[in-house]
Scaffold this motif. Structure first.
Motif, PDB file in Angstrom:
ATOM      1  N   ASN A  59       0.850  -1.185   0.000  1.00 14.74           N
ATOM      2  CA  ASN A  59       0.000   0.000   0.000  1.00 14.74           C
ATOM      3  C   ASN A  59       0.890   1.239   0.000  1.00 14.74           C
ATOM      4  O   ASN A  59       1.631   1.475   0.961  1.00 14.74           O
ATOM      5  CB  ASN A  59      -0.922   0.002   1.219  1.00 14.74           C
ATOM      6  CG  ASN A  59      -1.804   1.245   1.286  1.00 14.74           C
ATOM      7  OD1 ASN A  59      -2.014   1.917   0.268  1.00 14.74           O
ATOM      8  ND2 ASN A  59      -2.310   1.561   2.462  1.00 14.74           N
ATOM      9  N   LEU A  60       0.821   2.000  -1.076  1.00 15.85           N
ATOM     10  CA  LEU A  60       1.640   3.204  -1.172  1.00 15.85           C
ATOM     11  C   LEU A  60       1.304   4.191  -0.067  1.00 15.85           C
ATOM     12  O   LEU A  60       2.181   4.861   0.471  1.00 15.85           O
ATOM     13  CB  LEU A  60       1.445   3.858  -2.548  1.00 15.85           C
ATOM     14  CG  LEU A  60       2.199   5.169  -2.800  1.00 15.85           C
ATOM     15  CD1 LEU A  60       3.710   4.952  -2.727  1.00 15.85           C
ATOM     16  CD2 LEU A  60       1.824   5.765  -4.157  1.00 15.85           C
ATOM     17  N   PHE A  61       0.028   4.277   0.287  1.00 17.34           N
ATOM     18  CA  PHE A  61      -0.400   5.210   1.322  1.00 17.34           C
ATOM     19  C   PHE A  61      -0.452   4.502   2.676  1.00 17.34           C
ATOM     20  O   PHE A  61      -1.502   4.414   3.315  1.00 17.34           O
ATOM     21  CB  PHE A  61      -1.756   5.820   0.975  1.00 17.34           C
ATOM     22  CG  PHE A  61      -1.770   6.600  -0.297  1.00 17.34           C
ATOM     23  CD1 PHE A  61      -0.665   7.355  -0.676  1.00 17.34           C
ATOM     24  CD2 PHE A  61      -2.879   6.588  -1.133  1.00 17.34           C
ATOM     25  CE1 PHE A  61      -0.667   8.083  -1.851  1.00 17.34           C
ATOM     26  CE2 PHE A  61      -2.889   7.319  -2.316  1.00 17.34           C
ATOM     27  CZ  PHE A  61      -1.778   8.057  -2.677  1.00 17.34           C
ATOM     28  N   SER A  62       0.692   3.989   3.086  1.00 13.43           N
ATOM     29  CA  SER A  62       0.786   3.332   4.392  1.00 13.43           C
ATOM     30  C   SER A  62       1.873   4.001   5.207  1.00 13.43           C
ATOM     31  O   SER A  62       2.885   4.463   4.675  1.00 13.43           O
ATOM     32  CB  SER A  62       1.100   1.843   4.227  1.00 13.43           C
ATOM     33  OG  SER A  62       2.383   1.660   3.651  1.00 13.43           O
ATOM     34  N   HIS A  63       1.646   4.053   6.502  1.00 12.27           N
ATOM     35  CA  HIS A  63       2.595   4.667   7.423  1.00 12.27           C
ATOM     36  C   HIS A  63       2.862   3.680   8.551  1.00 12.27           C
ATOM     37  O   HIS A  63       1.958   3.349   9.317  1.00 12.27           O
ATOM     38  CB  HIS A  63       2.008   5.964   7.979  1.00 12.27           C
ATOM     39  CG  HIS A  63       2.969   6.743   8.810  1.00 12.27           C
ATOM     40  ND1 HIS A  63       2.588   7.787   9.608  1.00 12.27           N
ATOM     41  CD2 HIS A  63       4.311   6.627   8.983  1.00 12.27           C
ATOM     42  CE1 HIS A  63       3.642   8.283  10.218  1.00 12.27           C
ATOM     43  NE2 HIS A  63       4.696   7.580   9.865  1.00 12.27           N
ATOM     44  N   SER A  64       4.105   3.190   8.610  1.00  9.67           N
ATOM     45  CA  SER A  64       4.495   2.192   9.623  1.00  9.67           C
ATOM     46  C   SER A  64       3.599   0.965   9.575  1.00  9.67           C
ATOM     47  O   SER A  64       3.225   0.403  10.609  1.00  9.67           O
ATOM     48  CB  SER A  64       4.457   2.815  11.025  1.00  9.67           C
ATOM     49  OG  SER A  64       5.302   3.943  11.101  1.00  9.67           O
ATOM     50  N   GLY A  65       3.239   0.549   8.360  1.00 13.54           N
ATOM     51  CA  GLY A  65       2.442  -0.656   8.183  1.00 13.54           C
ATOM     52  C   GLY A  65       0.949  -0.463   8.280  1.00 13.54           C
ATOM     53  O   GLY A  65       0.182  -1.404   8.059  1.00 13.54           O
ATOM     54  N   HIS A  66       0.496   0.761   8.586  1.00 14.96           N
ATOM     55  CA  HIS A  66      -0.934   1.036   8.715  1.00 14.96           C
ATOM     56  C   HIS A  66      -1.375   1.983   7.605  1.00 14.96           C
ATOM     57  O   HIS A  66      -0.643   2.913   7.241  1.00 14.96           O
ATOM     58  CB  HIS A  66      -1.247   1.660  10.077  1.00 14.96           C
ATOM     59  CG  HIS A  66      -0.813   0.829  11.240  1.00 14.96           C
ATOM     60  ND1 HIS A  66      -1.461  -0.329  11.611  1.00 14.96           N
ATOM     61  CD2 HIS A  66       0.231   0.981  12.110  1.00 14.96           C
ATOM     62  CE1 HIS A  66      -0.854  -0.857  12.661  1.00 14.96           C
ATOM     63  NE2 HIS A  66       0.186  -0.079  12.981  1.00 14.96           N
ATOM     64  N   PRO A  67      -2.598   1.761   7.056  1.00 19.12           N
ATOM     65  CA  PRO A  67      -3.069   2.676   6.009  1.00 19.12           C
ATOM     66  C   PRO A  67      -3.275   4.081   6.552  1.00 19.12           C
ATOM     67  O   PRO A  67      -3.680   4.261   7.709  1.00 19.12           O
ATOM     68  CB  PRO A  67      -4.404   2.050   5.565  1.00 19.12           C
ATOM     69  CG  PRO A  67      -4.833   1.193   6.701  1.00 19.12           C
ATOM     70  CD  PRO A  67      -3.568   0.694   7.348  1.00 19.12           C
ATOM     71  N   MET A  68      -2.973   5.079   5.736  1.00 22.07           N
ATOM     72  CA  MET A  68      -3.172   6.460   6.137  1.00 22.07           C
ATOM     73  C   MET A  68      -4.660   6.797   6.143  1.00 22.07           C
ATOM     74  O   MET A  68      -5.428   6.278   5.322  1.00 22.07           O
ATOM     75  CB  MET A  68      -2.445   7.403   5.163  1.00 22.07           C
ATOM     76  CG  MET A  68      -0.948   7.196   5.100  1.00 22.07           C
ATOM     77  SD  MET A  68      -0.171   8.112   3.721  1.00 22.07           S
ATOM     78  CE  MET A  68      -0.320   9.785   4.344  1.00 22.07           C
ATOM     79  N   THR A  69      -5.070   7.651   7.051  1.00 24.02           N
ATOM     80  CA  THR A  69      -6.426   8.187   7.007  1.00 24.02           C
ATOM     81  C   THR A  69      -6.470   9.325   5.986  1.00 24.02           C
ATOM     82  O   THR A  69      -5.431   9.797   5.519  1.00 24.02           O
ATOM     83  CB  THR A  69      -6.851   8.719   8.385  1.00 24.02           C
ATOM     84  OG1 THR A  69      -5.986   9.830   8.731  1.00 24.02           O
ATOM     85  CG2 THR A  69      -6.743   7.640   9.443  1.00 24.02           C
ATOM     86  N   MET A  70      -7.678   9.766   5.670  1.00 16.71           N
ATOM     87  CA  MET A  70      -7.816  10.884   4.737  1.00 16.71           C
ATOM     88  C   MET A  70      -7.078  12.114   5.261  1.00 16.71           C
ATOM     89  O   MET A  70      -6.417  12.825   4.497  1.00 16.71           O
ATOM     90  CB  MET A  70      -9.292  11.221   4.528  1.00 16.71           C
ATOM     91  CG  MET A  70     -10.035  10.285   3.595  1.00 16.71           C
ATOM     92  SD  MET A  70      -9.428  10.373   1.890  1.00 16.71           S
ATOM     93  CE  MET A  70      -9.810  12.052   1.478  1.00 16.71           C
ATOM     94  N   LEU A  71      -7.186  12.368   6.575  1.00 16.67           N
ATOM     95  CA  LEU A  71      -6.521  13.530   7.153  1.00 16.67           C
ATOM     96  C   LEU A  71      -5.000  13.394   7.055  1.00 16.67           C
ATOM     97  O   LEU A  71      -4.302  14.362   6.727  1.00 16.67           O
ATOM     98  CB  LEU A  71      -6.943  13.710   8.613  1.00 16.67           C
ATOM     99  CG  LEU A  71      -6.458  14.984   9.302  1.00 16.67           C
ATOM    100  CD1 LEU A  71      -7.023  16.211   8.596  1.00 16.67           C
ATOM    101  CD2 LEU A  71      -6.844  14.992  10.784  1.00 16.67           C
ATOM    102  N   GLN A  72      -4.479  12.202   7.318  1.00 14.04           N
ATOM    103  CA  GLN A  72      -3.038  11.974   7.193  1.00 14.04           C
ATOM    104  C   GLN A  72      -2.582  12.116   5.752  1.00 14.04           C
ATOM    105  O   GLN A  72      -1.485  12.628   5.488  1.00 14.04           O
ATOM    106  CB  GLN A  72      -2.677  10.599   7.738  1.00 14.04           C
ATOM    107  CG  GLN A  72      -2.770  10.471   9.244  1.00 14.04           C
ATOM    108  CD  GLN A  72      -2.564   9.044   9.721  1.00 14.04           C
ATOM    109  OE1 GLN A  72      -2.864   8.082   9.010  1.00 14.04           O
ATOM    110  NE2 GLN A  72      -2.056   8.897  10.943  1.00 14.04           N
ATOM    111  N   PHE A  73      -3.408  11.663   4.824  1.00 17.76           N
ATOM    112  CA  PHE A  73      -3.064  11.799   3.405  1.00 17.76           C
ATOM    113  C   PHE A  73      -2.932  13.269   3.015  1.00 17.76           C
ATOM    114  O   PHE A  73      -1.997  13.663   2.317  1.00 17.76           O
ATOM    115  CB  PHE A  73      -4.130  11.117   2.545  1.00 17.76           C
ATOM    116  CG  PHE A  73      -3.974  11.365   1.070  1.00 17.76           C
ATOM    117  CD1 PHE A  73      -2.962  10.753   0.351  1.00 17.76           C
ATOM    118  CD2 PHE A  73      -4.829  12.232   0.401  1.00 17.76           C
ATOM    119  CE1 PHE A  73      -2.804  10.987  -1.009  1.00 17.76           C
ATOM    120  CE2 PHE A  73      -4.678  12.479  -0.950  1.00 17.76           C
ATOM    121  CZ  PHE A  73      -3.667  11.852  -1.655  1.00 17.76           C
ATOM    122  N   ILE A  74      -3.866  14.087   3.497  1.00 16.85           N
ATOM    123  CA  ILE A  74      -3.805  15.525   3.199  1.00 16.85           C
ATOM    124  C   ILE A  74      -2.579  16.153   3.853  1.00 16.85           C
ATOM    125  O   ILE A  74      -1.816  16.893   3.219  1.00 16.85           O
ATOM    126  CB  ILE A  74      -5.097  16.220   3.672  1.00 16.85           C
ATOM    127  CG1 ILE A  74      -6.279  15.762   2.831  1.00 16.85           C
ATOM    128  CG2 ILE A  74      -4.955  17.746   3.600  1.00 16.85           C
ATOM    129  CD1 ILE A  74      -7.633  16.177   3.382  1.00 16.85           C
TER     130      ILE A  74
END
Length: 475
Positions: A79-94
């Motif tokens: 998952n490209l939009f992952s942070h430390s193995g967890h998917p990013m939330t919409m807010l984190q993506f922004i």
């Protein structure tokens, strides 16, 4: 009416007279300032909309829940939009992905300003640089004094920023009454503020560093620098590798927005074609169109093969005479100013006010931020600027006086976008206490920026010359 003059240097090339060069510089400056001002209007609308939606009981549940939705761009298990193995939330993506593009744009702007802009001349840039230093140091000092020993002392950097889009949006309301030199002063000051913010984010908001990921990122940045040295002009090359650098930073413990800035510094600032070669190319191509062709060309008809080739040659040469840095900066401005920053504001400025005690605005972290933005920015910018001018290190901006500069110093207290960004970084551990501090920090940012914007506008409206007197003075 503008008068254009030219003289000839020893090589036989026509060189513009200072009058012409100045007019071209002012045109470019006005275009950049207009883009920021237009973005400021959209930003104001997005902020007001966020505050309204967040406080309508029938809508605010959907508003707050939406930003917590997970986001995936997945191929297999990656998952490209992952942070430390967890998917990013919409807010984190922004905040971590789209704002990396925002900081990439800032990096391009900083590099251009250093090479050919207001920061290219030390004496010319010294006044806004010193004003920016004062405007960063005093707010932090005030915040640390009020917040020493409290839970919120880690947010000391929140009031140090100046929002260029918001502040120029306020200046735009005053139209032609504002001298261009003051707009350039404020823009340069905000750029230096951004540099300070970038340094603070890199140094103080990096945790649990993954060294090997940073080694890989450094190797890719070295590859980008090598590409710049080898005159690789492909924007896909820099953006593609830059995306990988962003992902490595995202998972390394260094905030990913720093990747945007570093990649921007690697983008080459020299064009493929020298301007003279470009001029010769288009002259040669255009010379193929004869007077007798005018009759057929004025009709809406399909171009023949030769005409297509000649115009394609002009198009290709036009692409190659603009450096990748300037091309990317120009292309990103509408996306950043009209979409990314307003979306960031809409996602982050939503504060639920109905259960807040109104008195809390004037206590705790809210009060510290308001004092930093309204008092600290004003005193810091004005005092450091005054000292710089009085010591003879730099001149006052043209067509301005100390009352105008004081008004501009008040306007520098609009610290919206980067202040919100640093507030999110300061209180992001997910605890209830941090969430409460973040809400009150946001409230302080909005109220402080609003006070600075209104006071700055009123003071400028009072101290600036009327549009009629400025026009007659120009004549």
């Amino acid at each position: 009416m503008l008068k254009f003059k030219s003289n000839t240097d020893v090589s036989g090339c026509k060189c513009p007279e200072p009058e012409e060069a100045d007019s071209q510089l002012f045109y470019a400056a006005r275009q950049a300032l207009r883009r920021h001002a237009n973005g400021g209007n959209i930003l104001i609308f997005a902020t007001l909309l966020a505050l309204v939606v967040a406080n309508i009981p029938a809508l605010n549940g959907y508003y707050f829940e939406f930003w917590e939705q997970p986001l995936r761009l997945q191929i297999g298990s990656f998952n490209l939009f992952s942070h430390s193995g967890h998917p990013m939330t919409m807010l984190q993506f922004i905040n971590d992905a789209l704002m990396a593009i925002f900081f990439f744009s800032i990096g391009l702007e900083i590099k251009r300003e250093i090479l050919v802009g207001e920061l290219s001349s030390f004496r010319q840039a010294l006044l806004p640089i010193m004003g920016a230093i004062g405007g960063m140091a005093l707010p932090v000092l005030i915040f640390m004094t009020l917040g020493y020993g409290t839970q919120y002392q880690s947010g000391a950097a929140i009031p140090m920023a100046t929002d260029i889009a918001f502040s120029l949006g306020v200046l735009a309301m005053l139209g032609s009454r504002v001298p261009l030199s003051l707009k350039i002063f404020l823009t340069t000051l905000a750029v230096v503020d951004d540099i300070g913010g970038i340094i603070v984010i890199a140094v103080f908001y990096s945790t649990d560093i993954e060294v090997m990921l940073l080694v890989y990122a450094a190797a890719l940045l070295g590859l980008l620098l090598l590409g710049s040295v080898m005159h690789i002009k492909s924007k896909v090359f820099y953006l593609g590798i830059g995306g990988v650098v962003w992902f490595l930073f995202l998972n390394s413990g260094i905030h990913p927005t720093i990747a945007g800035v570093l990649v921007a510094f690697c983008v080459p600032a020299t064009p493929v074609f020298a301007p003279m070669k470009y001029i010769r190319t288009i002259r040669s191509a255009i010379s193929n169109f004869n007077d007798e062709d005018d009759g057929s060309l004025c009709r809406r008809s399909i171009l023949n093969k030769d005409q297509m080739n000649w115009l394609k040659e002009v198009e290709s040469a036009s692409d190659k005479v603009i450096s990748p840095l300037q091309d990317l900066e120009d292309s990103l401005h509408p996306i950043v100013n009209n979409f990314i920053v307003p979306l960031f504001a809409f996602a982050n400025a939503g504060i639920y006010l109905l259960d807040m005690d109104p008195a809390s605005v004037f206590e705790g972290i809210s009060l510290a931020i308001i004092c930093g933005l309204v008092i600290g920015k004003f005193v810091g910018i004005l005092s450091f600027s005054w000292l710089t001018v009085k010591l003879g290190l730099a001149p006052m901006p043209k067509e301005s006086n100390w009352k105008m500069l004081a008004s501009l110093a008040v306007l520098g207290g609009i610290g919206f976008t980067v202040s919100l960004f640093i507030a999110n970084l300061s209180f992001s551990d997910g605890s209830a206490a941090s969430a409460d501090l973040l809400n009150h920090a946001k409230l302080g940012i909005v109220v402080g920026s609003l006070i600075a914007g209104i006071l700055g506008f009123v003071m400028l409206h009072h101290f600036l010359p009327s549009a009629k007197s400025r026009k007659s003075g120009d004549l």
